[in-house]
Enzyme design. Structure first.
Site, mmCIF file in Angstrom:
data_model
loop_
_atom_site.group_PDB
_atom_site.id
_atom_site.type_symbol
_atom_site.label_atom_id
_atom_site.label_comp_id
_atom_site.label_asym_id
_atom_site.label_seq_id
_atom_site.Cartn_x
_atom_site.Cartn_y
_atom_site.Cartn_z
ATOM 1 N N LYS A 112 -13.525 -4.385 2.174
ATOM 2 C CA LYS A 112 -14.369 -2.968 2.393
ATOM 3 C C LYS A 112 -15.518 -3.707 2.074
ATOM 4 O O LYS A 112 -16.583 -2.594 2.790
ATOM 5 C CB LYS A 112 -13.810 -2.080 0.688
ATOM 6 C CG LYS A 112 -12.532 -2.135 0.580
ATOM 7 C CD LYS A 112 -12.373 -0.981 -0.351
ATOM 8 C CE LYS A 112 -11.856 -0.663 -1.098
ATOM 9 N NZ LYS A 112 -11.241 0.246 -1.671
ATOM 10 N N ASP A 171 -13.471 6.467 -2.202
ATOM 11 C CA ASP A 171 -13.484 5.823 -3.278
ATOM 12 C C ASP A 171 -14.178 6.873 -4.465
ATOM 13 O O ASP A 171 -13.334 7.395 -6.133
ATOM 14 C CB ASP A 171 -13.440 4.278 -3.989
ATOM 15 C CG ASP A 171 -12.286 3.433 -2.629
ATOM 16 O OD1 ASP A 171 -11.352 4.243 -2.643
ATOM 17 O OD2 ASP A 171 -12.418 2.850 -2.623
ATOM 18 N N ALA A 220 -15.758 -5.953 -12.589
ATOM 19 C CA ALA A 220 -17.006 -6.025 -12.135
ATOM 20 C C ALA A 220 -15.962 -5.624 -10.978
ATOM 21 O O ALA A 220 -17.369 -6.857 -10.526
ATOM 22 C CB ALA A 220 -17.562 -6.662 -13.020
ATOM 23 N N TYR A 227 -2.563 3.039 -11.549
ATOM 24 C CA TYR A 227 -1.464 3.314 -10.525
ATOM 25 C C TYR A 227 0.014 3.169 -10.972
ATOM 26 O O TYR A 227 0.745 3.313 -10.892
ATOM 27 C CB TYR A 227 -1.525 4.489 -10.170
ATOM 28 C CG TYR A 227 -1.966 3.771 -8.707
ATOM 29 C CD1 TYR A 227 -1.095 3.256 -8.087
ATOM 30 C CD2 TYR A 227 -3.271 3.317 -8.389
ATOM 31 C CE1 TYR A 227 -1.134 2.581 -6.620
ATOM 32 C CE2 TYR A 227 -3.472 2.948 -7.224
ATOM 33 C CZ TYR A 227 -2.383 2.539 -6.259
ATOM 34 O OH TYR A 227 -2.429 1.940 -5.257
ATOM 35 N N SER A 273 0.693 -1.363 -0.109
ATOM 36 C CA SER A 273 0.094 0.123 0.308
ATOM 37 C C SER A 273 0.841 1.682 0.379
ATOM 38 O O SER A 273 2.259 1.427 0.600
ATOM 39 C CB SER A 273 -0.610 -0.095 0.626
ATOM 40 O OG SER A 273 -1.640 1.492 1.364
ATOM 41 N N GLY A 292 -4.027 6.266 -12.860
ATOM 42 C CA GLY A 292 -5.366 6.387 -11.361
ATOM 43 C C GLY A 292 -4.920 6.938 -9.873
ATOM 44 O O GLY A 292 -5.255 6.947 -8.963
HETATM 45 P P1 ATR Z 1 -10.624 -4.941 -7.479
HETATM 46 O O1 ATR Z 1 -12.178 -4.685 -6.167
HETATM 47 O O2 ATR Z 1 -9.828 -4.015 -7.548
HETATM 48 O O3 ATR Z 1 -11.694 -4.321 -8.646
HETATM 49 P P2 ATR Z 1 -11.696 -7.812 -8.152
HETATM 50 O O4 ATR Z 1 -12.878 -7.918 -7.289
HETATM 51 O O5 ATR Z 1 -10.826 -9.210 -7.353
HETATM 52 O O6 ATR Z 1 -10.744 -6.663 -7.810
HETATM 53 O O7 ATR Z 1 -11.771 -7.515 -9.333
HETATM 54 C C1 ATR Z 1 -11.149 -7.921 -10.576
HETATM 55 C C2 ATR Z 1 -11.346 -7.231 -12.033
HETATM 56 O O8 ATR Z 1 -10.545 -7.435 -12.837
HETATM 57 C C3 ATR Z 1 -12.439 -8.044 -11.827
HETATM 58 O O9 ATR Z 1 -13.489 -7.542 -12.997
HETATM 59 C C4 ATR Z 1 -11.885 -9.138 -12.922
HETATM 60 O O10 ATR Z 1 -12.789 -9.873 -14.422
HETATM 61 P P3 ATR Z 1 -13.919 -11.040 -13.251
HETATM 62 O O11 ATR Z 1 -14.848 -10.643 -12.378
HETATM 63 O O12 ATR Z 1 -13.849 -12.120 -14.463
HETATM 64 O O13 ATR Z 1 -12.770 -12.222 -12.474
HETATM 65 C C5 ATR Z 1 -10.710 -8.395 -13.570
HETATM 66 N N1 ATR Z 1 -9.654 -9.891 -14.213
HETATM 67 C C6 ATR Z 1 -8.729 -9.911 -13.352
HETATM 68 N N2 ATR Z 1 -7.884 -10.430 -13.816
HETATM 69 C C7 ATR Z 1 -8.336 -10.743 -15.239
HETATM 70 C C8 ATR Z 1 -8.108 -11.462 -16.466
HETATM 71 N N3 ATR Z 1 -7.350 -12.037 -16.528
HETATM 72 N N4 ATR Z 1 -9.153 -11.290 -17.778
HETATM 73 C C9 ATR Z 1 -10.338 -10.654 -17.838
HETATM 74 N N5 ATR Z 1 -10.356 -9.857 -16.456
HETATM 75 C C10 ATR Z 1 -9.744 -9.972 -15.250
#
Ligand code: ATR
Length: 295
Positions: A71, A109, A135, A231, A20, A252
């Site tokens: 969170k 955020d 998402a 970022y 962090s 970011g």
């Molecule tokens: P954060 O809280 O940082 O947003 P997260 O809840 O783990 O982290 O979400 C990560 C996002 O990156 C999700 O939208 C994830 O897609 P999935 O919902 O399909 O898992 C996306 N993501 C991470 N790795 C990915 C990959 N290799 N290809 C496509 N999307 C990816």
């Protein structure tokens, strides 16, 4: 400045928290403002979250940031939450009332994202067509802020069900209907009219800096802006490729700084030195000039 009996305590709870940037950013701000406050990384496993939160007021903490994976799970421990928490569905900042010990859950955020859009003169309104990639947790804060502006928001995600679930959540907590989910293979058709593309996925994040959420087969929409919530690195592959196609890009770091600044202001009641916070983030990322105590 040394730590003494008057030192006020804040920090960040997450697992892991070692990477962090918030401790460097906040401690630099406290030092600059000559505030006898300190910000600590507090690694807390999920099974200890309740004990950690309940101990905050007993230990005299003035507040904390909350990061992945806590969170959402932290919400039931709050004595009150703000409207932003209700519409985002997550807490990233807790304020401890120093008189009563009551815990207020906030979400900075969403505001941090909107402040950075404004700082970069990225106007959003009813005519905006915005594609949100991803998402997860970051997408919730971004979508909530965008939906509120009246913009038309389309959420695109590898796992379509998660995009649908964000859209359902936004519609349930907010009366607007201007948000929809589409499968990843429909990106090309929604992208054509996009005015703003926001990446909230972790694709492109160090150390996997070669990754990008934008499929090579999909052309970037002319005249659009790309905002990448990643970022680290400061310029992601998505940003590089979008710039090569003539688009404007924003990374970011500003969202990070402004969410931190809002938390600083909630805890201390003082205006945050955002320039100093940004400088120390850049330095911690190994990208900026080395700040001195005069900065
Ligand atoms: P954060 O809280 O940082 O947003 P997260 O809840 O783990 O982290 O979400 C990560 C996002 O990156 C999700 O939208 C994830 O897609 P999935 O919902 O399909 O898992 C996306 N993501 C991470 N790795 C990915 C990959 N290799 N290809 C496509 N999307 C990816």
């Amino acid at each position: 400045m040394s730590i003494d009996g008057q030192t006020q305590l804040v920090g960040v709870i997450g697992w892991p928290v070692a990477h962090s940037l918030s401790p460097a950013m906040h401690n630099a701000a406290f030092s600059y403002a000559s505030l006898n406050w300190r910000y600590f990384p507090l690694p807390v496993r999920s099974e200890h979250l309740g004990e950690a939160i309940k101990g905050l007021s007993a230990l005299g903490f003035r507040g904390i940031n909350v990061t992945v994976p806590h969170k959402v799970d932290v919400i039931p421990y709050m004595d009150s939450i703000t409207e932003a928490v209700t519409i985002v569905g997550a807490v990233n900042t807790v304020r401890v009332d120093r008189n009563t010990g009551r815990l207020e859950g906030l979400n900075t955020d969403m505001g941090g994202f909107l402040t950075d859009l404004a700082a970069n003169r990225i106007g959003i309104g009813k005519d905006s067509r915005i594609v949100v990639l991803g998402a997860g947790g970051a997408a919730r804060a971004v979508c909530a802020g965008l939906v509120r502006s009246g913009a038309q928001v389309t959420v695109v995600n590898r796992t379509f069900e998660r995009a649908q679930s964000i859209v359902a959540f936004m519609k349930s907590s907010w009366t607007h209907e201007n948000i929809e989910a589409v499968p990843l293979d429909s990106l090309a058709s929604v992208a054509r009219t996009a005015t703003l593309i926001v990446n909230t996925t972790s694709l492109g994040l160090w150390p996997d800096a070669d990754a990008t959420p934008w499929p090579a087969a999909v052309p970037f929409p002319a005249g659009a802006t790309v905002y990448d919530t990643v970022y680290r690195p400061l310029k992601t592959r998505l940003m590089r490729e979008a710039e090569a196609a003539g688009l404007r890009t924003v990374g970011g770091i500003g969202m990070l700084v402004y969410q931190g600044a809002a938390a600083y202001e909630v805890w201390t009641g003082r205006k945050a030195p955002t320039d100093v916070m940004r400088l120390f983030c850049l330095q911690a990322l190994g990208e900026g000039p080395v700040p001195t105590n005069d900065t």
